[in-house]
Write a protein that holds these residues in place. Structure first.
Motif, mmCIF file in Angstrom:
data_model
loop_
_atom_site.group_PDB
_atom_site.id
_atom_site.type_symbol
_atom_site.label_atom_id
_atom_site.label_comp_id
_atom_site.label_asym_id
_atom_site.label_seq_id
_atom_site.Cartn_x
_atom_site.Cartn_y
_atom_site.Cartn_z
ATOM 1 N N ALA A 250 0.832 -1.203 0.000
ATOM 2 C CA ALA A 250 0.000 0.000 0.000
ATOM 3 C C ALA A 250 0.864 1.250 0.000
ATOM 4 O O ALA A 250 0.590 2.218 -0.710
ATOM 5 C CB ALA A 250 -0.944 -0.011 1.199
ATOM 6 N N LEU A 251 1.936 1.207 0.822
ATOM 7 C CA LEU A 251 2.836 2.361 0.851
ATOM 8 C C LEU A 251 3.526 2.512 -0.490
ATOM 9 O O LEU A 251 3.639 3.617 -1.034
ATOM 10 C CB LEU A 251 3.866 2.191 1.967
ATOM 11 N N GLN A 252 3.956 1.418 -1.045
ATOM 12 C CA GLN A 252 4.637 1.467 -2.344
ATOM 13 C C GLN A 252 3.695 2.027 -3.407
ATOM 14 O O GLN A 252 4.088 2.808 -4.272
ATOM 15 C CB GLN A 252 5.122 0.065 -2.718
ATOM 16 N N ALA A 253 2.441 1.621 -3.331
ATOM 17 C CA ALA A 253 1.465 2.119 -4.297
ATOM 18 C C ALA A 253 1.251 3.619 -4.137
ATOM 19 O O ALA A 253 1.160 4.366 -5.124
ATOM 20 C CB ALA A 253 0.135 1.376 -4.126
ATOM 21 N N GLY A 254 1.153 4.034 -2.872
ATOM 22 C CA GLY A 254 0.953 5.460 -2.639
ATOM 23 C C GLY A 254 2.096 6.289 -3.184
ATOM 24 O O GLY A 254 1.890 7.365 -3.734
ATOM 25 N N ILE A 255 3.296 5.757 -3.021
ATOM 26 C CA ILE A 255 4.451 6.492 -3.536
ATOM 27 C C ILE A 255 4.423 6.525 -5.057
ATOM 28 O O ILE A 255 4.685 7.557 -5.690
ATOM 29 C CB ILE A 255 5.749 5.848 -3.023
ATOM 30 N N ALA A 256 4.100 5.418 -5.661
ATOM 31 C CA ALA A 256 4.018 5.374 -7.127
ATOM 32 C C ALA A 256 2.955 6.350 -7.629
ATOM 33 O O ALA A 256 3.141 7.034 -8.641
ATOM 34 C CB ALA A 256 3.697 3.953 -7.589
ATOM 35 N N GLU A 257 1.873 6.406 -6.895
ATOM 36 C CA GLU A 257 0.806 7.330 -7.313
ATOM 37 C C GLU A 257 1.291 8.763 -7.234
ATOM 38 O O GLU A 257 0.997 9.579 -8.100
ATOM 39 C CB GLU A 257 -0.411 7.134 -6.392
ATOM 40 N N GLN A 258 2.045 9.002 -6.182
ATOM 41 C CA GLN A 258 2.581 10.353 -6.038
ATOM 42 C C GLN A 258 3.529 10.696 -7.183
ATOM 43 O O GLN A 258 3.630 11.839 -7.618
ATOM 44 C CB GLN A 258 3.343 10.449 -4.710
ATOM 45 N N GLY B 68 3.127 9.666 -10.112
ATOM 46 C CA GLY B 68 2.367 9.679 -11.364
ATOM 47 C C GLY B 68 2.358 8.350 -12.087
ATOM 48 O O GLY B 68 1.822 8.246 -13.185
ATOM 49 N N ASP B 69 2.940 7.352 -11.483
ATOM 50 C CA ASP B 69 2.974 6.032 -12.128
ATOM 51 C C ASP B 69 1.735 5.259 -11.680
ATOM 52 O O ASP B 69 1.788 4.428 -10.765
ATOM 53 C CB ASP B 69 4.255 5.312 -11.721
ATOM 54 N N ARG B 70 0.646 5.551 -12.350
ATOM 55 C CA ARG B 70 -0.627 4.972 -11.904
ATOM 56 C C ARG B 70 -0.697 3.471 -12.169
ATOM 57 O O ARG B 70 -1.361 2.738 -11.448
ATOM 58 C CB ARG B 70 -1.778 5.693 -12.591
ATOM 59 N N SER B 71 -0.024 3.049 -13.183
ATOM 60 C CA SER B 71 -0.021 1.598 -13.454
ATOM 61 C C SER B 71 0.625 0.838 -12.322
ATOM 62 O O SER B 71 0.086 -0.159 -11.834
ATOM 63 C CB SER B 71 0.734 1.309 -14.748
ATOM 64 N N SER B 72 1.786 1.296 -11.893
ATOM 65 C CA SER B 72 2.457 0.621 -10.791
ATOM 66 C C SER B 72 1.645 0.753 -9.522
ATOM 67 O O SER B 72 1.542 -0.202 -8.736
ATOM 68 C CB SER B 72 3.854 1.224 -10.577
ATOM 69 N N ALA B 73 1.086 1.908 -9.327
ATOM 70 C CA ALA B 73 0.268 2.113 -8.130
ATOM 71 C C ALA B 73 -0.903 1.133 -8.118
ATOM 72 O O ALA B 73 -1.198 0.499 -7.097
ATOM 73 C CB ALA B 73 -0.251 3.548 -8.096
ATOM 74 N N SER B 74 -1.526 1.000 -9.263
ATOM 75 C CA SER B 74 -2.669 0.084 -9.354
ATOM 76 C C SER B 74 -2.236 -1.337 -9.045
ATOM 77 O O SER B 74 -2.897 -2.068 -8.300
ATOM 78 C CB SER B 74 -3.264 0.171 -10.756
ATOM 79 N N ARG B 75 -1.103 -1.709 -9.596
ATOM 80 C CA ARG B 75 -0.605 -3.071 -9.367
ATOM 81 C C ARG B 75 -0.345 -3.300 -7.884
ATOM 82 O O ARG B 75 -0.712 -4.336 -7.320
ATOM 83 C CB ARG B 75 0.662 -3.257 -10.188
ATOM 84 N N ASP B 76 0.291 -2.366 -7.225
ATOM 85 C CA ASP B 76 0.637 -2.545 -5.818
ATOM 86 C C ASP B 76 -0.585 -2.475 -4.919
ATOM 87 O O ASP B 76 -0.674 -3.199 -3.917
ATOM 88 C CB ASP B 76 1.683 -1.503 -5.396
ATOM 89 N N TYR B 77 -1.509 -1.605 -5.271
ATOM 90 C CA TYR B 77 -2.746 -1.571 -4.489
ATOM 91 C C TYR B 77 -3.467 -2.908 -4.608
ATOM 92 O O TYR B 77 -4.074 -3.403 -3.657
ATOM 93 C CB TYR B 77 -3.668 -0.438 -4.951
ATOM 94 N N ARG B 78 -3.391 -3.455 -5.800
ATOM 95 C CA ARG B 78 -4.044 -4.745 -6.014
ATOM 96 C C ARG B 78 -3.404 -5.791 -5.084
ATOM 97 O O ARG B 78 -4.089 -6.583 -4.447
ATOM 98 C CB ARG B 78 -3.909 -5.159 -7.463
ATOM 99 N N ARG B 79 -2.096 -5.776 -5.016
ATOM 100 C CA ARG B 79 -1.410 -6.742 -4.140
ATOM 101 C C ARG B 79 -1.785 -6.504 -2.673
ATOM 102 O O ARG B 79 -2.034 -7.431 -1.924
ATOM 103 C CB ARG B 79 0.097 -6.602 -4.291
ATOM 104 N N ALA B 80 -1.785 -5.244 -2.299
ATOM 105 C CA ALA B 80 -2.138 -4.913 -0.921
ATOM 106 C C ALA B 80 -3.551 -5.375 -0.609
ATOM 107 O O ALA B 80 -3.836 -5.894 0.474
ATOM 108 C CB ALA B 80 -2.008 -3.403 -0.708
ATOM 109 N N TYR B 81 -4.389 -5.169 -1.598
ATOM 110 C CA TYR B 81 -5.791 -5.548 -1.396
ATOM 111 C C TYR B 81 -5.915 -7.056 -1.218
ATOM 112 O O TYR B 81 -6.633 -7.543 -0.339
ATOM 113 C CB TYR B 81 -6.621 -5.053 -2.573
ATOM 114 N N GLU B 82 -5.189 -7.777 -2.018
ATOM 115 C CA GLU B 82 -5.268 -9.245 -1.941
ATOM 116 C C GLU B 82 -4.709 -9.775 -0.640
ATOM 117 O O GLU B 82 -5.147 -10.776 -0.101
ATOM 118 C CB GLU B 82 -4.528 -9.854 -3.136
ATOM 119 N N LEU B 83 -3.702 -9.086 -0.127
ATOM 120 C CA LEU B 83 -3.050 -9.565 1.089
ATOM 121 C C LEU B 83 -3.767 -9.121 2.357
ATOM 122 O O LEU B 83 -3.572 -9.695 3.423
ATOM 123 C CB LEU B 83 -1.611 -9.044 1.142
ATOM 124 N N SER B 84 -4.553 -8.094 2.238
ATOM 125 C CA SER B 84 -5.004 -7.436 3.458
ATOM 126 C C SER B 84 -6.409 -7.794 3.883
ATOM 127 O O SER B 84 -6.927 -7.200 4.814
ATOM 128 C CB SER B 84 -4.957 -5.925 3.245
#
Lengths: 614, 636
Positions: free
Chosen positions: A209-217, A219-235
């Motif tokens: 989730a933190l990694q995604a937030g940083i990616a979003e910051q 502007g790398d929305r693709s990476s952010a989406s991917r990491d949020y997805r992982r966070a979501y699956e794990l959490s």
């Protein structure tokens, strides 16, 4: 206390398993039989805290001032939630060993666990006084300060800790989080890049989730989406992460975009609404509709949900559904915005008469809203019912004297009725209000040149005044300059040409991007046979507005006059292409026009619709 | 589409609407007869007009007064001077007095073009050509009026037909249509004349919605339809509009150029247009845009009384399909070869430059005569060529639709033109639809003036319940050439005949009554023709020249006369067709001002030869035959 609070305690335990030197007797490097400390520690590790405590108390009865035993007692009692005893033990350790960080650190960890953050920070600070590079204290302070959102303050400690043990997960995580919060995402990404996600699913989820937030910051929305997805699956599917996942996935969506997983179950009405709004704002109306529908099922009287659902229906092309829902909602809660929305739906479905009626109702319900007047007037205007449009806009100008577009509306209707003098007057009213208004500017400059010539006596003083009142307005200068130029073409008076040139040159000086001014100036130069300047200005006008067929045409004529026939023909080719394209666009516009008729003789105006024969 | 974009959710409307505003307004600009141009603009005296200093007129009252007064005095042939306070002989104060003498003259047949109360189809708004020509070679101009048709059946004997009126030389005319074998019904459009077989008698070509007709003049007052045998019977129907005889290859035989308007199959398509009139007036028309256009046709005269379609080979088919109305043949680049300009409706007008090898190159855009100064297409209707500023180059006047200025293209030389509409003072009249036009010298001062006839698309008698008629009812517009490149609108001071409301179309110009001054015959849609006679004698001298070719085609079409007097030179070309699908007198009229002779008259025959006549006395008709000089003259 959150996970990291517990982590600190564990770390402290781990780091303090090395016994206090003065409390040790014979532990280091010899093969003496296990001491009471060792036995108690072994019991603690086996989870036999009560037994461990008994062992410790027995040992303390013999050696009450043993710092290690007191420290261990503090840890055991903390584990047994006998917090007062634990605190007392740690304070005793501090009394016994005031120079050692261990006591302070353990006390701080306990205090933070108890929610006494400020005291915990104090205690960690004490540890650092005596051991300035104590890793646990640095991480501890940094973590607590971050939790208190004092990220800038936390950074110093965490960076220090990271320099001691780069690669430490907690230090790295907290540091990255603080960097993210202090808007240094690139650095945060570098720190996180040196960490590996832990095995613990919950912590790993936070990491992603933190990694995604940083990616979003970044502007790398693709990476952010991917990491949020992982966070979501794990959490375990928390809503907040799902929301972030949806947001970034929608923003990053391309043709091969990843699918958004189903939402977590059991969402509240508010959560459904939030998701609906998110999907709607990105244009995914079908998804938005399902969330809004769920919101309404959960809260049938939710007005915002009903409005937005109707809007989503409309945007998705389900006009019938939109219309029915709006009418249903109107039955409970008639509002101007609902009538307005209903009118726009009806407009799209060809029910123009009803649309006009409902725009009128919106006006009636909220007569203080300029938008509704405008919508009603525009409805009449677009359906070429000019006199009613004039009436509506006229009222609009009285009620909203600062609204330039109401005057523009009047002007358009007058223009369509070929009352060019009245149209010019209305457009001038709009310009006098705000010459930079795009509507007013566009409308004024659409007036044919012969209108300016015919109405010159009335127009000129007003344009001059506008230019004087708004000396820094390129649009005002342009409007006046262009009118003077048109006049000078007719009158062929040199002083007028000079004035026009000066005005237009000032206009482009104030706003170098005003394409219309460049075009008019170029035309003036050409008229005065200043061909080199004319070409330069035409080229600039074209650069700013490549779709201007007029610019291409006039440039072609200028080239021709200079016998540059090849260039002239090139410009004419471009002109021809643009001209054809514009004609096709206009043909489409015309084919959509419908009309309706005001029936005479009714007690109140009855609006009926007459369909054309074909 | 404007509707859906305009009405997005309210918070977006302000922004989205801005984009569509432009579209909306462009629509109204470029669709002259679209709904957005609905409405009637009050008749206003254009501010650019300058009254003569000594003429003080209360404009509105004066006009009404004159209308009432002249209704009873309309048919008097004696000069009226109510409008002018100038003294005879004072050239710069001369004011004409045009009076409509049609009824008195015997022009009593109405022109029928579609329905009167409604105009359901585009076809019911076009047509209306008229010709002034001397069909019987008696030296007096006769009149041929093209008639149209309707959408209903007519009783036997009441079918509308074209009309030929023979000039009785006493101010009256006799309808000799039947005697001349020219009775014909159909959707007549335009007319032109020329001696295609070089037998000395002018033949007649009439265009139709459908198939055109070539009438051979038998020389005995009768005509024979020779369309089929001449090869001009088109296998397919067309919506033919204007036409002109032209000897494009200078072989001495007149060829024929025919403009085409909308594709024939679209002629009877119902278009609904002006919504503001729906319920008040019957549905009216949207103009040709959106309909399939057509291409023009060039027929080569084979020299054996037959023609061959050479459109493809000559390069006439190059431009895309358009809505052609009136061709104007003239030598625009002074290379001795006739070029062809076509006034197009709602599409760029065309200039076919003669390549002198049997082919043409279309150069309208580059020449600067295709569109207006902004690059916008106009609804071009009628056209004429004339040298209004005396620089030796033929300029172009083109009439356009309502809410568009008339176009004056000044010839710069080398085949290039510059739009001088505004500087010349022709931008004031925009409210009416303008049709037939010509450069002509009404005051004989040597500076060609301009007359424009106008007429609404819609029927002249509009629903009285409507508060504001959509357009001005057919006012004629007369511009006096001031001699400095500018014109003055004197419409309201040039006689009552110009002020009568008509739905005019074609106009033909010539000295009908042998006064030395130009008269005008006008064909009016769903009305009686207008015959304007100038009853105010000009104090200036004039010269009328009839050219007869020998090596050049017999009618001398395409030949040119250059008259020098008072240190100036004037150019006229013998021209077939022009105005709006009409035909003016083939004789060349020159105003000479106060001088009593032309110091020099140069005839440039089409074909390249030239003759010069010195010290030609004024105020007479000269007949000049190629190679023989003046063969006859007649003083009027």
């Amino acid at each position: 206390m959150n996970f990291f609070g517990r982590a600190i305690v564990t770390i402290v335990i781990v780091l303090t398993t090395a016994p206090v030197p003065c409390a040790q007797s014979g532990r280091q490097g010899n093969k003496a039989p296990p001491s009471a400390y060792d036995k108690a520690f072994a019991l603690l590790q086996q989870g036999e805290s009560v037994e461990a405590l008994a062992e410790i108390d027995t040992a303390l009865s013999a050696s009450p001032d043993d710092p290690s035993l007191n420290n261990l007692r503090g840890l055991v009692t903390a584990k047994l939630n006998r917090n007062a005893e634990a605190e007392a033990s740690f304070r005793k350790v501090i009394r016994l060993r005031p120079q050692a960080a261990m006591g302070y650190n353990n006390l701080a960890a306990l205090l933070w666990q108890l929610g006494r953050s400020d005291e915990a920070v104090q205690s960690f600070r004490q540890a650092l006084i005596h051991e300035p590079v104590n890793f646990a204290a640095l991480v501890g302070i940094g973590t607590i300060l971050s939790a208190q959102q004092k990220y800038a303050e936390a950074l110093a400690y965490l960076e220090n800790a990271w320099s001691i043990h780069s690669g430490d997960f907690q230090a790295g995580y907290e540091l990255a989080r603080a960097l993210q919060e202090t808007k240094r995402p690139a650095q945060a990404q570098r720190v996180l890049g040196r960490l590996s996600p832990p095995h613990d699913r919950t912590i790993a989820a936070k990491f992603y989730a933190l990694q995604a937030g940083i990616a979003e910051q970044l502007g790398d929305r693709s990476s952010a989406s991917r990491d949020y997805r992982r966070a979501y699956e794990l959490s375990g599917q928390p809503f907040e992460i799902y929301l972030a996942l949806v947001r970034t996935t929608l923003a990053a969506r391309d043709k091969n975009g990843a699918q958004i997983p189903p939402a977590p179950p059991g969402l509240s009405a508010e959560q459904n609404f939030t998701l609906g709004a998110l999907f709607a704002s990105s244009g995914d109306y079908s998804e938005a509709i399902s969330y809004f529908q769920t919101t309404l099922r959960l809260e049938p009287a939710n007005y915002a949900a009903a409005y937005n659902l109707a809007l989503a229906y409309k945007q998705a092309g389900s006009q019938q559904a939109a219309s029915e829902l709006i009418e249903q909602t109107l039955g409970r809660q008639p509002t101007a915005e609902l009538y307005s929305l209903l009118a726009s739906v009806q407009e799209e479905t060809g029910r123009y008469v009803e649309a006009a009626r409902n725009y009128q109702r919106a006006v009636d319900l909220d007569p203080g809203n300029e938008q509704y007047y405008f919508d009603l007037g525009a409805e009449y205007l677009v359906h070429l019912t000019f006199e009613p449009a004039i009436e509506v806009f006229r009222i609009g100008t009285h009620k909203f004297p600062k609204s330039a577009r109401q005057y523009v509306g009047i002007g358009l209707a007058q223009f369509a009725l070929r009352r060019y003098g009245d149209a010019a007057d209305a457009f001038l009213n709009a310009l006098e209000m705000n010459p930079s208004s795009p509507d007013a500017f566009l409308a004024w400059n659409a007036l044919p040149a012969f209108v300016l010539t015919a109405e010159w006596e009335k127009i000129q003083p007003r344009l001059k005044l506008i230019a004087e009142r708004f000396p820094g307005s390129a649009q005002a200068l342009f409007c006046y300059g262009a009118a003077v130029f048109r006049r000078s073409v007719v009158s062929e008076q040199e002083e007028n040409f000079q004035l026009a040139q000066a005005l237009l040159e000032r206009a482009v000086h104030w706003d170098p991007k005003l394409a219309a001014a460049h075009l008019e100036l170029a035309t003036l130069y050409a008229q005065r046979n200043l061909n080199k300047q004319a070409v330069a200005s035409f080229l600039e006008a074209i650069r700013l507005d490549p779709d201007s067929e007029t610019a291409h045409y006039r440039l072609a004529q200028t080239y021709r006059n200079q016998n540059q026939l090849e260039r002239a023909n090139q410009e004419l080719d471009l002109y021809g292409q643009l001209s054809r394209h514009h004609r096709e666009q206009l043909a489409q516009t015309r084919s959509a026009i419908r009309q309706f008729v005001l029936a005479h003789g009714a007690s109140e105006p009855v609006v009926t619709e007459k369909k054309p024969p074909l | 589409m404007a509707v859906s974009v305009l009405l997005r959710p309210c918070h977006e409307v302000g922004i989205e609407w801005k984009a569509e505003l432009n579209s909306l307004l462009r629509s109204s600009e470029q669709f002259p007869n679209s709904a957005l141009s609905a409405g009637w603009r009050e008749n206003r005296y254009p501010s650019s007009c300058h009254l003569e200093p000594h003429v003080t007129i209360c404009r509105v009252n004066r006009r009404r007064c004159l209308q009432a007064l002249f209704q009873t005095a309309l048919f008097s042939l004696s000069p009226f001077r109510l409008l002018s306070t100038s003294k005879p002989g004072k050239e710069d104060s001369y004011v004409p007095n045009y009076v409509d003498v049609a009824s008195k003259a015997g022009l009593t047949a109405k022109t029928v073009i579609g329905g009167h109360a409604s105009k359901d189809f585009l076809l019911s708004t076009t047509g209306g050509g008229i010709a002034l020509w001397d069909y019987d070679n008696d030296g007096w101009l006769d009149i041929f009026i093209v008639n149209g048709w309707g959408l209903r059946d007519f009783s036997k004997g009441e079918e509308p037909t074209n009309h030929l009126y023979r000039n009785n030389r006493d101010g009256t005319f006799t309808d000799v249509t039947a005697r001349a074998n020219l009775l014909r019904s159909g959707w007549g459009q335009g007319v032109c004349v020329g001696d295609y077989n070089n037998d000395g008698f002018l033949d007649l070509f009439v265009t139709y919605y459908g198939k055109n007709v070539l009438y051979r003049n038998n020389g005995d007052g009768t005509f024979t339809d020779v369309t089929r045998e001449s090869g001009l019977l088109s296998p397919k129907d067309h919506w033919n509009s204007g036409a002109a005889f032209v000897d494009y290859d200078r072989d001495g035989h007149l060829d024929l150029f025919v403009s085409n308007y909308v594709a024939h199959e679209a002629g009877l398509v119902l278009y609904d247009s002006d919504p503001s009139l729906v319920g008040v007036q019957s549905p009216v028309l949207y103009g040709p845009k959106g309909l399939q256009g057509s291409r023009n046709i060039l027929y080569h005269n084979n020299g054996d009384d037959t023609f061959t379609d050479v459109s493809q080979a000559a390069g006439i088919l190059g431009p895309p399909p358009a809505y052609g109305f009136t061709p104007c043949v003239a030598d625009f680049d002074n290379d001795g070869w006739p070029d062809i300009y076509v006034a197009n409706d709602s599409t760029p007008s065309l200039l076919f430059k003669n390549n002198r090898d049997g082919t043409f190159t279309e150069t309208g855009l580059l020449a600067g005569v295709a569109v207006d100064e902004n690059g916008s297409t106009q609804g071009g209707m009628g056209v004429d060529a004339g040298d209004y500023d005396g620089d030796g180059l033929l300029d172009i006047i083109k009439t356009n639709f309502s809410d568009q200025t008339t176009s004056l293209y000044h010839n710069q030389g080398k085949g290039f033109f510059r739009d001088r509409t505004f500087p010349a003072g022709l931008s004031g009249r925009t409210s009416s639809v303008k049709w037939g036009t010509a450069f002509f010298d009404f005051d004989n001062d040597g500076h060609p003036d301009i007359l424009i006839v106008s007429g609404p698309i819609y029927p002249a008698s509009l629903n009285p319940a409507r508060a504001q008629p959509k357009e001005e009812d057919g006012q004629m517009i007369l511009y006096r050439n001031l001699g400095n490149g500018r014109f003055q609108d004197i419409s309201e001071h040039a006689g009552p005949g110009l002020l009568l409301p008509r739905c005019s179309r074609g106009a033909a110009f010539g000295d009908i009554f042998h006064t030395g001054q130009i008269d005008i015959a006008v064909n009016n849609l769903n009305g009686y023709p207008t015959l304007l006679r100038n009853q105010s004698p000009s104090p200036n001298s004039w010269l009328l020249i009839k050219l007869v070719g020998t090596r050049a085609n017999r009618a001398a079409i395409g030949s040119r006369a250059i008259v020098e007097s008072n240190g100036r030179q004037q150019i006229r070309e013998v021209r077939s067709g022009g105005s709006f699908c009409s035909q003016s007198d083939l004789r060349l009229h020159f105003g000479l001002g106060h001088t009593q002779e032309a110091s020099r008259v140069t005839i440039q025959w089409l074909g390249g030869t030239q003759e010069v006549l010195e010290h030609v006395p004024a105020n007479r008709l000269l007949v000049v035959q190629e190679g023989k000089g003046i063969v006859s003259q007649e003083k009027f």
